[in-house]
Design an enzyme around this catalytic site. Structure first.
Site, mmCIF file in Angstrom:
data_model
loop_
_atom_site.group_PDB
_atom_site.id
_atom_site.type_symbol
_atom_site.label_atom_id
_atom_site.label_comp_id
_atom_site.label_asym_id
_atom_site.label_seq_id
_atom_site.Cartn_x
_atom_site.Cartn_y
_atom_site.Cartn_z
ATOM 1 N N PRO A 292 -35.978 -34.305 22.727
ATOM 2 C CA PRO A 292 -35.258 -33.946 23.719
ATOM 3 C C PRO A 292 -36.260 -33.442 24.857
ATOM 4 O O PRO A 292 -36.117 -33.641 26.155
ATOM 5 C CB PRO A 292 -34.534 -32.655 23.570
ATOM 6 C CG PRO A 292 -34.254 -32.939 21.984
ATOM 7 C CD PRO A 292 -35.534 -33.532 21.413
ATOM 8 N N THR B 285 -39.363 -21.097 24.440
ATOM 9 C CA THR B 285 -40.637 -21.897 24.729
ATOM 10 C C THR B 285 -40.790 -22.645 25.777
ATOM 11 O O THR B 285 -41.901 -22.877 26.012
ATOM 12 C CB THR B 285 -40.758 -22.416 23.057
ATOM 13 O OG1 THR B 285 -40.495 -21.743 21.815
ATOM 14 C CG2 THR B 285 -42.126 -23.187 23.057
ATOM 15 N N THR C 126 -43.588 -34.258 21.220
ATOM 16 C CA THR C 126 -43.289 -33.135 22.221
ATOM 17 C C THR C 126 -43.377 -33.706 23.644
ATOM 18 O O THR C 126 -43.402 -34.954 23.602
ATOM 19 C CB THR C 126 -44.536 -32.307 22.259
ATOM 20 O OG1 THR C 126 -45.544 -32.745 22.590
ATOM 21 C CG2 THR C 126 -44.670 -31.599 20.860
ATOM 22 N N ASP D 41 -32.654 -26.685 17.978
ATOM 23 C CA ASP D 41 -31.664 -25.384 17.929
ATOM 24 C C ASP D 41 -30.645 -25.696 18.875
ATOM 25 O O ASP D 41 -29.545 -24.710 19.129
ATOM 26 C CB ASP D 41 -32.247 -24.166 18.016
ATOM 27 C CG ASP D 41 -33.294 -24.133 19.334
ATOM 28 O OD1 ASP D 41 -33.057 -25.004 20.180
ATOM 29 O OD2 ASP D 41 -33.959 -23.151 19.493
ATOM 30 N N GLY E 84 -50.417 -24.792 23.354
ATOM 31 C CA GLY E 84 -48.904 -25.153 22.387
ATOM 32 C C GLY E 84 -49.629 -25.551 21.269
ATOM 33 O O GLY E 84 -48.840 -25.557 20.212
ATOM 34 N N ASP F 55 0.798 -1.249 -0.159
ATOM 35 C CA ASP F 55 -0.003 -0.065 -0.144
ATOM 36 C C ASP F 55 0.883 1.023 0.037
ATOM 37 O O ASP F 55 0.580 2.003 -0.806
ATOM 38 C CB ASP F 55 -0.965 0.070 1.264
ATOM 39 C CG ASP F 55 -2.139 -1.025 1.134
ATOM 40 O OD1 ASP F 55 -2.093 -1.809 -0.037
ATOM 41 O OD2 ASP F 55 -2.656 -1.383 2.065
ATOM 42 N N CYS G 257 -31.836 -26.907 24.459
ATOM 43 C CA CYS G 257 -32.712 -27.768 25.420
ATOM 44 C C CYS G 257 -32.069 -27.761 26.649
ATOM 45 O O CYS G 257 -32.736 -27.727 27.923
ATOM 46 C CB CYS G 257 -33.451 -28.852 24.683
ATOM 47 S SG CYS G 257 -34.583 -29.857 25.784
ATOM 48 N N HIS H 190 -4.528 -9.423 7.416
ATOM 49 C CA HIS H 190 -4.460 -10.622 6.516
ATOM 50 C C HIS H 190 -4.249 -12.066 6.645
ATOM 51 O O HIS H 190 -3.936 -12.865 5.697
ATOM 52 C CB HIS H 190 -3.399 -10.025 5.454
ATOM 53 C CG HIS H 190 -3.735 -8.632 5.141
ATOM 54 N ND1 HIS H 190 -2.930 -7.663 5.793
ATOM 55 C CD2 HIS H 190 -4.511 -7.938 4.413
ATOM 56 C CE1 HIS H 190 -3.162 -6.517 5.282
ATOM 57 N NE2 HIS H 190 -4.215 -6.534 4.467
#
Length: 603
Positions: free
Chosen positions: A580, A464, A516, A419, A508, A127, A422, A235
């Site tokens: 789960p 949830t 579930t 996700d 739910g 540079d 749990c 870099h």
């Protein structure tokens, strides 16, 4: 084992030009020169060199990929900081190379008027050479040009020979100071002086968990598992040391001590000074982790180093492609520098909402008072437990510990079926229940105890699962509260379970077979009701129903999810793990049953 990195690109050779095209489509105030592919310059759409009556501030996007271990695209730097009040143009280098002299000259010619141009260059050899040659050529054409070279790296011990300190994320703060000074109408000499002074006030050091991977190349395995690198360049060039992975507290403390070290004297900052802090993400670091680092850095600067922190900038400003990690920049501040940093700008990636004086310490806003009608006495553990209270305590403790012990398995299953949260969510709820039970649960009153369990869950769990279990407890509480007698019978516990299942199903939307927690609890309720109607011993009925809960939870492997995030997961993946939530419910239910059995048989 090396493997080619996954990138959402087309031809690796076109990433810079296609990036520029997307940038100017996104931001109406930006434009680019019609010189692709040789010339890649982003500039303000409202500026023409022929008529521009202020100093043009020009910087470089170095896309170069050095042979010393990887490459970098530094987006949003520096094209994302082009805009009124900051950069007038940004010169983009191509992959594997600093920007060419022709590109730099084209940028100078496009935006430089009679007030001249300031070129701000990060201290890398390519540079410096290319910008230096372009500056001399521009001067020969009659343009007024000044150069400021920024070297804010504090990772490597001095001296650095003729190479000097590398230019890092602190360059962004220099851009802002220079851009604001230019917007205020200062002369080229004065704008350059302010930029140069700002560059001398900044120290930066980076920490990386991974190295970056250049487009079309294989992923480097230079940093192995459990390792991190201190002081590497933007870099991907190797840094000062590779060390074991440390907590963010330790990392932040080390980096700040390195930047502010009186031995190296990189920055003229001493106790009592005012400073600006920048936490810069290197490309693959979540905002959550950057904010954690910011939250730890501010009090350390204040308490350990005796500095007043006037501004905090947290985000991804100068990145290194997909590198995971962050850099910390500390800049000595005075009222003049703060005025430049706070000045208005239309640069799209400069952070908003940071300007203005910040308090020395932020005191959290007090929680609003609860309007509960219950007395403090009803929310405390009784000094002596009756027989029912002792059994209830044993059941709650066993249920909570079962969930805590199952944490890792829940996380493993949920990583495949949902996700991945749990285990941690249920763990938080279980630990909160155990902690609150020591002081707050009126264990001699089963209905109020169940209600307080719901309150613990609502406060600690979130998500949830927290809502569902709170609904579960509130429905059980309402059913138990309808009983005017102090002792709760087995049938009344069964009715409470039935009411809880009905409430969870109602709100739910799940029912039997939806994969579930209800697929554990509905079979348990059926067996419990059947055994109690057959006048079997209530404890035995409870234990047998808990075994049905375990069988029901395991059967979820054969079910296609109809609710929650699992409903988006392919069936072949779900078939490898149980639900789960069902396993957690079966676990605490079974543990509670065994605890009740042990307590009753022991008595």
């Amino acid at each position: 084992m090396a493997f080619q990195a996954k990138k959402l690109i087309n031809d690796p050779n076109d990433v810079v030009t296609e990036f520029i095209e997307g940038l100017v489509e996104t931001y109406p105030g930006l434009q680019y020169l019609d010189g692709f592919p040789q010339v890649k310059v982003v500039l303000r759409a409202d500026v023409s060199g022929a008529t521009y009556n202020k100093v043009a501030v020009i910087s470089v996007i170095q896309m170069c990929l050095h042979g010393t271990g990887g490459g970098s695209g530094h987006e949003p730097a520096h094209a994302g900081f082009v805009g009124e009040g900051m950069l007038t143009a940004a010169i983009c280098g191509d992959v594997f190379a600093s920007p060419s002299v022709d590109s730099i000259l084209a940028g100078i010619r496009a935006v430089t008027g009679p007030m001249g141009a300031l070129l701000i260059v990060k201290n890398y050899t390519g540079d410096r050479l290319n910008f230096g040659l372009a500056a001399e050529e521009a001067k020969s054409e009659g343009y007024k040009v000044e150069i400021v070279i920024v070297g804010d790296d504090c990772a490597l011990p001095p001296p650095r020979g003729i190479a000097g300190r590398r230019g890092l994320a602190g360059t962004i703060l220099v851009h802002k100071v220079a851009g604001a000074a230019a917007a205020a109408g200062l002369s080229l000499v004065d704008v350059a002086a302010e930029a140069r002074r700002a560059s001398e006030m900044i120290g930066t050091m980076g920490v990386a968990l991974t190295v970056c991977t250049q487009p079309g190349q294989v992923t480097s395995d230079r940093l192995g598992p459990g390792k991190m690198e201190l002081g590497l360049g933007i870099h991907g060039e190797p840094g000062a040391a590779v060390v074991d992975l440390q907590s963010v507290d330790v990392v932040v403390s080390h980096v700040l001590k390195q930047i502010l070290s009186p031995e190296t004297n990189y920055v003229p900052i001493t106790r009592g000074n005012r400073v600006v802090l920048m936490i810069n993400g290197l490309g693959a670091t979540p905002a959550m982790e950057l904010m954690i680092a910011a939250g730890k850095a501010v009090p350390r600067l204040q308490l350990e180093h005796g500095l007043a922190v006037d501004r905090v900038y947290t985000g991804s400003f100068v990145t290194s492609l997909n590198m995971a990690g962050f850099s910390i920049s500390v800049m000595k501040a005075d009222q003049a520098i703060l005025q430049r940093l706070d000045a208005a700008t239309k640069a799209p990636y400069w952070p908003v909402g940071v300007d203005g004086n910040r308090p020395a310490a932020k005191i959290p806003v007090p929680m609003p008072p609860c309007h509960s009608t219950k007395s403090d006495e009803s929310l405390s553990r009784p000094p002596m437990l009756n027989g029912q209270g002792c059994i209830l305590e044993a059941a709650i403790e066993a249920a909570a510990n079962a969930v805590i012990n199952l944490r890792d398995k829940l996380t493993e299953w949920d990583s495949k079926a949902g996700d991945g949260d749990c285990g941690s969510t249920m763990f938080r709820g279980a630990t909160a229940i155990l902690e609150d039970m020591k002081n707050f649960y009126p264990l001699n009153d089963p209905a109020e105890t169940v209600n307080e369990i719901g309150s613990s869950i609502r406060r600690a769990m979130g998500g949830t699962s927290g809502i569902i279990y709170d609904i579960f407890c509130k429905a059980a509480y309402a059913q138990l509260k309808a009983n005017t007698k102090t002792v709760v019978t087995a049938k009344q516990w069964k009715d409470a379970l039935e009411a809880s299942i009905a409430a969870v199903s109602k709100y739910g939307g799940a029912s039997a077979g939806c994969r579930t927690m209800l697929d554990a609890l509905i079979p348990a309720l059926a067996v419990l009701q059947e055994r109690l109607e057959a006048e079997e011993n209530p404890v035995t009925a409870f234990v047998l129903s808990s075994e049905a809960a375990l069988v029901g939870a395991e059967s979820t492997k054969q079910m296609q999810a109809q609710a929650g995030r699992s409903s988006y997961v392919p069936g072949e993946i779900l078939a490898s793990v149980p639900d789960p939530g069902a396993m957690a419910a079966a676990s605490w239910y079974h543990a509670a049953a065994l605890a009740v059995k042990g307590k009753c048989m022991g008595s």
